[in-house]
Design an enzyme around this catalytic site. Sequence first.
Site, short mmCIF file in Angstrom:
data_model
loop_
_atom_site.label_atom_id
_atom_site.label_comp_id
_atom_site.label_asym_id
_atom_site.label_seq_id
_atom_site.Cartn_x
_atom_site.Cartn_y
_atom_site.Cartn_z
N GLU A 1 -6.36 -57.64 -54.71
CA GLU A 1 -7.02 -56.78 -53.72
C GLU A 1 -6.30 -56.90 -52.39
O GLU A 1 -6.35 -57.94 -51.74
CB GLU A 1 -8.49 -57.22 -53.57
CG GLU A 1 -9.24 -57.23 -54.89
CD GLU A 1 -10.38 -58.26 -54.91
OE1 GLU A 1 -11.25 -58.21 -54.02
OE2 GLU A 1 -10.41 -59.11 -55.81
N HIS B 1 -18.31 -57.60 -50.27
CA HIS B 1 -17.91 -56.24 -50.64
C HIS B 1 -18.87 -55.18 -50.12
O HIS B 1 -19.25 -54.25 -50.83
CB HIS B 1 -17.78 -56.14 -52.17
CG HIS B 1 -16.66 -56.97 -52.74
ND1 HIS B 1 -15.57 -57.35 -52.02
CD2 HIS B 1 -16.49 -57.50 -54.00
CE1 HIS B 1 -14.75 -58.07 -52.80
NE2 HIS B 1 -15.29 -58.18 -53.98
N HIS C 1 -10.77 -52.57 -56.46
CA HIS C 1 -11.14 -53.68 -57.35
C HIS C 1 -10.84 -53.40 -58.82
O HIS C 1 -11.69 -53.69 -59.69
CB HIS C 1 -12.63 -53.99 -57.13
CG HIS C 1 -12.97 -55.44 -57.19
ND1 HIS C 1 -12.93 -56.16 -58.36
CD2 HIS C 1 -13.36 -56.31 -56.22
CE1 HIS C 1 -13.30 -57.41 -58.11
NE2 HIS C 1 -13.56 -57.53 -56.82
#
Length: 384
Positions: free
Chosen positions: A350, A138, A212
């Site tokens: 996601e 991420h 998220h």
Amino acid sequence: MELSRRTVMAGAAAASVAAATTTGGAAHAAGGRGKPVRTLFGRLADGTKVHSWSLENGGTRMRVLSYGGIVQSLEVPDRRGRYANVSLGFDTLEDYVASSPYFGALIGRYGNRIGKGRFTLDGTAYQLSVNDGDNSLHGGARGFDKRVWDVEPFAAGSDVGLRLHHTSADGEMGYPGTLRTTVTYTLTRKGDWRIDYEATTDRATVVNLTHHVYWNLAGESSGTVLDHELSIAASHYTPVDSGLIPTGDLAKVAGTPFDFRRAKPVGRDIRTAHQQMLYGKGFDHNWVLDKGATGRPEHAAMLRDPASGRTLRIATNEPGLQFYSGNFLDGSLVGTGGRVYRQGDALCLETQHFPDSPNQPAFPSTVLRPGETYRTTTVHSFGV
Ligand code: BGC
């Protein structure tokens, strides 16, 4: 009712959150649609102000923080018109800063994992910030979820929303190129939440932006999502190694726990002793959407909570979808509702390009070059 629940908090941050709630409540009382309302949410250690924005349209209410573009709460009605916050989060900025597993956050520059945090582009090797075992997750140690975004509110036609801007410096977290990013959150007249991602660069780089939110359509703090029914329009997924890096294969979902082509309860196969389930401690995989990458957002997944009747449909132009069943929630975090979050209390959907694409030539490319504009869209539609 909502106001009293949120104002029962201790500490300095409570006052600012309470203020936000009052202002947001006023905006709601005024009939919903209108320009988003801004209040101070808190300050970072260096004094930087973080604001909370309240917006509402078509029956959907959201609160968004300038820190990480975090969706702090998202409220939608059930079949009897009763609202609940269906997104996990915290009450205070301190909690988000101290330790958040990306609750409600904008993810960049690269959603999901890049193996060993390394890739080579046009003959140059890059080393990224490594923050998940050997891998980069991420966007690295300080990704887009930990940046304060410039927020510009708008009300245009029947839409209301926020434009969030962040410029990521050349070399930030190891990524090449100055990346100018604008992410637009729109609440439509029908109460859909649409996200438009846009980015440009001044050097060749890789980009994979996503979001998220941890969904629990029964309401955060209400228990697990194991009885939510999920369908994913995908016949294949990308199996992973023990570090959750794709092997490069596209495996068939047929005959495996990964078959969500027809809606089934999230918990039905979650305890199947399949090697991939052991690696992920549940579902934590990328589904290869049958529609592929599309010019416009097309249907990807649907989630339904039988008890409340709430539904969420996701459409995207991305080719992949990470379904993560909240496996690493371990009872160490206390959420907005004042209760402890445990494994399976929420799930993430996601929309994305596939994990580790920079090291997988056969996967759809995540390369962005100067002169090009990265553009993707994901639409979340709520119903009962
Ligand atoms: C990943 C999980 C990770 C989580 C972080 C998800 O997107 O797939 O492996 O633990 O983010 O909270």
